[in-house]
Write a protein that holds these residues in place. Structure first.
Motif, PDB file in Angstrom:
ATOM      1  N   SER A   1       0.834  -1.214   0.000  1.00 53.83           N
ATOM      2  CA  SER A   1       0.000   0.000   0.000  1.00 53.83           C
ATOM      3  C   SER A   1       0.865   1.259   0.000  1.00 53.83           C
ATOM      4  CB  SER A   1      -0.944   0.000   1.203  1.00 53.83           C
ATOM      5  OG  SER A   1      -0.200  -0.018   2.413  1.00 53.83           O
ATOM      6  N   GLY A   2       1.953   1.255   0.730  1.00 52.47           N
ATOM      7  CA  GLY A   2       2.861   2.408   0.747  1.00 52.47           C
ATOM      8  C   GLY A   2       3.534   2.615  -0.594  1.00 52.47           C
ATOM      9  N   ARG A   3       3.957   1.529  -1.229  1.00 55.41           N
ATOM     10  CA  ARG A   3       4.569   1.622  -2.560  1.00 55.41           C
ATOM     11  C   ARG A   3       3.552   2.104  -3.580  1.00 55.41           C
ATOM     12  NH1 ARG A   3       7.081  -2.728  -0.242  1.00 55.41           N
ATOM     13  NH2 ARG A   3       5.629  -4.285  -1.024  1.00 55.41           N
ATOM     14  N   ALA A   4       2.312   1.639  -3.458  1.00 52.29           N
ATOM     15  CA  ALA A   4       1.264   2.048  -4.402  1.00 52.29           C
ATOM     16  C   ALA A   4       0.968   3.539  -4.289  1.00 52.29           C
ATOM     17  CB  ALA A   4      -0.006   1.232  -4.156  1.00 52.29           C
ATOM     18  N   VAL A   5       0.872   4.039  -3.057  1.00 53.94           N
ATOM     19  CA  VAL A   5       0.607   5.472  -2.859  1.00 53.94           C
ATOM     20  C   VAL A   5       1.761   6.302  -3.413  1.00 53.94           C
ATOM     21  CG1 VAL A   5       0.360   7.285  -1.106  1.00 53.94           C
ATOM     22  CG2 VAL A   5      -0.957   5.163  -0.906  1.00 53.94           C
ATOM     23  N   ALA A   6       2.991   5.883  -3.144  1.00 54.93           N
ATOM     24  CA  ALA A   6       4.159   6.617  -3.648  1.00 54.93           C
ATOM     25  C   ALA A   6       4.174   6.617  -5.180  1.00 54.93           C
ATOM     26  CB  ALA A   6       5.445   6.014  -3.100  1.00 54.93           C
ATOM     27  N   ALA A   7       3.894   5.473  -5.796  1.00 49.29           N
ATOM     28  CA  ALA A   7       3.874   5.393  -7.255  1.00 49.29           C
ATOM     29  C   ALA A   7       2.782   6.286  -7.832  1.00 49.29           C
ATOM     30  CB  ALA A   7       3.672   3.949  -7.703  1.00 49.29           C
ATOM     31  N   LEU A   8       1.614   6.275  -7.211  1.00 51.57           N
ATOM     32  CA  LEU A   8       0.510   7.124  -7.662  1.00 51.57           C
ATOM     33  C   LEU A   8       0.904   8.593  -7.613  1.00 51.57           C
ATOM     34  CD1 LEU A   8      -2.577   7.436  -8.376  1.00 51.57           C
ATOM     35  CD2 LEU A   8      -2.901   7.765  -5.925  1.00 51.57           C
ATOM     36  N   ILE A   9       1.496   9.016  -6.532  1.00 55.30           N
ATOM     37  CA  ILE A   9       1.896  10.413  -6.374  1.00 55.30           C
ATOM     38  C   ILE A   9       2.959  10.794  -7.394  1.00 55.30           C
ATOM     39  CG2 ILE A   9       3.066  12.031  -4.814  1.00 55.30           C
ATOM     40  CD1 ILE A   9       1.577  10.587  -2.497  1.00 55.30           C
ATOM     41  N   VAL A  10       3.969   9.944  -7.571  1.00 52.55           N
ATOM     42  CA  VAL A  10       5.063  10.241  -8.495  1.00 52.55           C
ATOM     43  C   VAL A  10       4.541  10.391  -9.919  1.00 52.55           C
ATOM     44  CG1 VAL A  10       7.152   9.291  -9.576  1.00 52.55           C
ATOM     45  CG2 VAL A  10       6.903   9.271  -7.085  1.00 52.55           C
ATOM     46  N   VAL A  11       3.788   9.418 -10.403  1.00 53.73           N
ATOM     47  CA  VAL A  11       3.313   9.453 -11.786  1.00 53.73           C
ATOM     48  C   VAL A  11       2.312  10.595 -11.980  1.00 53.73           C
ATOM     49  CG1 VAL A  11       2.152   8.170 -13.619  1.00 53.73           C
ATOM     50  CG2 VAL A  11       3.819   7.022 -12.163  1.00 53.73           C
ATOM     51  N   ALA A  12       1.456  10.836 -10.995  1.00 53.18           N
ATOM     52  CA  ALA A  12       0.507  11.948 -11.107  1.00 53.18           C
ATOM     53  C   ALA A  12       1.235  13.288 -11.183  1.00 53.18           C
ATOM     54  CB  ALA A  12      -0.464  11.933  -9.924  1.00 53.18           C
ATOM     55  N   LEU A  13       2.263  13.477 -10.360  1.00 44.79           N
ATOM     56  CA  LEU A  13       3.029  14.724 -10.415  1.00 44.79           C
ATOM     57  C   LEU A  13       3.738  14.895 -11.757  1.00 44.79           C
ATOM     58  CD1 LEU A  13       4.550  14.950  -6.820  1.00 44.79           C
ATOM     59  CD2 LEU A  13       2.797  16.429  -7.840  1.00 44.79           C
ATOM     60  N   LEU A  14       4.227  13.810 -12.322  1.00 43.49           N
ATOM     61  CA  LEU A  14       4.874  13.895 -13.628  1.00 43.49           C
ATOM     62  C   LEU A  14       3.864  14.227 -14.722  1.00 43.49           C
ATOM     63  CD1 LEU A  14       7.428  10.962 -13.429  1.00 43.49           C
ATOM     64  CD2 LEU A  14       7.819  13.405 -13.064  1.00 43.49           C
ATOM     65  N   ALA A  15       2.667  13.688 -14.620  1.00 38.22           N
ATOM     66  CA  ALA A  15       1.622  14.030 -15.590  1.00 38.22           C
ATOM     67  C   ALA A  15       1.244  15.500 -15.478  1.00 38.22           C
ATOM     68  CB  ALA A  15       0.393  13.136 -15.368  1.00 38.22           C
ATOM     69  N   VAL A  16       1.137  15.998 -14.247  1.00 40.92           N
ATOM     70  CA  VAL A  16       0.846  17.424 -14.045  1.00 40.92           C
ATOM     71  C   VAL A  16       1.971  18.278 -14.619  1.00 40.92           C
ATOM     72  CG1 VAL A  16       0.584  19.218 -12.268  1.00 40.92           C
ATOM     73  CG2 VAL A  16      -0.682  17.062 -12.075  1.00 40.92           C
ATOM     74  N   MET A  17       3.227  17.870 -14.384  1.00 40.10           N
ATOM     75  CA  MET A  17       4.382  18.593 -14.926  1.00 40.10           C
ATOM     76  C   MET A  17       4.274  18.709 -16.442  1.00 40.10           C
ATOM     77  SD  MET A  17       8.227  17.141 -15.507  1.00 40.10           S
ATOM     78  CE  MET A  17       7.543  15.931 -16.622  1.00 40.10           C
ATOM     79  N   ALA A  18       3.977  17.610 -17.108  1.00 43.52           N
ATOM     80  CA  ALA A  18       3.878  17.613 -18.569  1.00 43.52           C
ATOM     81  C   ALA A  18       2.728  18.500 -19.034  1.00 43.52           C
ATOM     82  CB  ALA A  18       3.707  16.196 -19.092  1.00 43.52           C
ATOM     83  N   ALA A  19       1.595  18.435 -18.335  1.00 44.32           N
ATOM     84  CA  ALA A  19       0.438  19.233 -18.725  1.00 44.32           C
ATOM     85  C   ALA A  19       0.678  20.722 -18.503  1.00 44.32           C
ATOM     86  CB  ALA A  19      -0.801  18.777 -17.951  1.00 44.32           C
ATOM     87  N   VAL A  20       1.204  21.076 -17.346  1.00 44.23           N
ATOM     88  CA  VAL A  20       1.440  22.489 -17.027  1.00 44.23           C
ATOM     89  C   VAL A  20       2.481  23.097 -17.962  1.00 44.23           C
ATOM     90  CG1 VAL A  20       2.387  24.029 -15.246  1.00 44.23           C
ATOM     91  CG2 VAL A  20       0.684  22.320 -14.638  1.00 44.23           C
ATOM     92  N   SER A  21       3.477  22.320 -18.340  1.00 41.45           N
ATOM     93  CA  SER A  21       4.524  22.841 -19.235  1.00 41.45           C
ATOM     94  C   SER A  21       4.102  22.786 -20.702  1.00 41.45           C
ATOM     95  CB  SER A  21       5.816  22.054 -19.045  1.00 41.45           C
ATOM     96  OG  SER A  21       5.700  20.759 -19.599  1.00 41.45           O
ATOM     97  N   CYS A  22       2.873  22.349 -20.967  1.00 42.10           N
ATOM     98  CA  CYS A  22       2.362  22.206 -22.345  1.00 42.10           C
ATOM     99  C   CYS A  22       3.282  21.330 -23.194  1.00 42.10           C
ATOM    100  CB  CYS A  22       2.162  23.579 -22.989  1.00 42.10           C
ATOM    101  SG  CYS A  22       0.942  24.581 -22.150  1.00 42.10           S
ATOM    102  N   GLY A  23       3.822  20.293 -22.587  1.00 47.82           N
ATOM    103  CA  GLY A  23       4.665  19.354 -23.299  1.00 47.82           C
ATOM    104  C   GLY A  23       6.120  19.774 -23.426  1.00 47.82           C
ATOM    105  N   ARG A  24       6.465  20.948 -22.931  1.00 50.84           N
ATOM    106  CA  ARG A  24       7.879  21.358 -23.001  1.00 50.84           C
ATOM    107  C   ARG A  24       8.752  20.424 -22.163  1.00 50.84           C
ATOM    108  NH1 ARG A  24       5.119  26.123 -22.688  1.00 50.84           N
ATOM    109  NH2 ARG A  24       5.264  27.427 -24.537  1.00 50.84           N
ATOM    110  N   LEU A  25       8.194  19.954 -21.053  1.00 52.60           N
ATOM    111  CA  LEU A  25       8.824  18.915 -20.244  1.00 52.60           C
ATOM    112  C   LEU A  25       7.993  17.655 -20.491  1.00 52.60           C
ATOM    113  CD1 LEU A  25       9.337  20.853 -16.883  1.00 52.60           C
ATOM    114  CD2 LEU A  25      10.918  20.648 -18.792  1.00 52.60           C
TER     115      LEU A  25
END
Length: 192
Positions: free
Chosen positions: A81-105
């Motif tokens: 459960s701890g690994r799952a929460v960490a993975a969810l947070i990491v991938v979600a933050l990376l998706a937000v990064m890509a969206a906010v940067s409009c694909g520049r990152l």
């Protein structure tokens, strides 16, 4: 075919060089040499509108995944459960990064960065979660060195087209944009 073969052979030589330097210099790179060189090589080979964008995306993914380990060590249970929460947070933050940067990152480069630290450190972390502060910097620096060498090996090679001539900057820009949009569409789940 020639450019692909050259890229692969240079990358193979770099991976062997990293392992050889590891032994000579007394560094602990051997177990992450292929991982780092492969991820850095992929980062160098995949076209993107800006080298800085894909490098920054890799760096952000690396740091976010490293912070995921910190979160696991500090507050999350040492269980699935701890690994799952960490993975969810990491991938979600990376998706937000890509969206906010409009694909520049780009998302793909962030995922490569996350894969680098996870591949280099997960086994060590699992053995001794309480040693995060002491052990994670060594894993981070070793895989980053291997990835940097892999990136340099593939990104510094001249781009040779099948016709046997070097492509001009405007042709590369057009082809990179087409390839990039294909990659972006693939990452978004769109069918070609």
């Amino acid at each position: 075919m020639g450019a692909r073969l050259a890229s692969g052979l240079v990358l193979a030589a770099v991976a062997a060089l990293v392992i050889g330097l590891s032994d000579v210099l007394g560094l602990d790179l051997q177990h992450v040499a292929l991982l780092g060189a492969a991820l850095g090589g992929a980062l160098g080979l995949i076209p993107h509108r800006s080298d800085w964008g894909k490098l920054a995306g890799f760096g952000v993914g690396f740091v976010v995944a490293w912070l995921g380990f910190a979160l696991r060590a500090a507050v999350l249970p040492d269980a699935a459960s701890g690994r799952a929460v960490a993975a969810l947070i990491v991938v979600a933050l990376l998706a937000v990064m890509a969206a906010v940067s409009c694909g520049r990152l780009p998302l793909w480069s962030g995922l490569l960065g996350a894969a680098a630290i996870v591949g280099a450190y997960e086994e060590v972390y699992t053995t001794a979660p309480s040693q995060f502060v002491a052990e994670s910097p060594a894993a981070a620096t070793t895989v980053l060195l291997a990835a940097a060498l892999g990136y340099l090996a593939t990104s510094l090679l001249p781009v040779i087209r099948p016709e046997g001539r070097h492509a001009g900057p405007e042709r590369l820009e057009h082809e990179s944009a087409a390839t990039e949009s294909d990659i972006d569409a693939l990452m978004a789940g769109e069918q070609q």
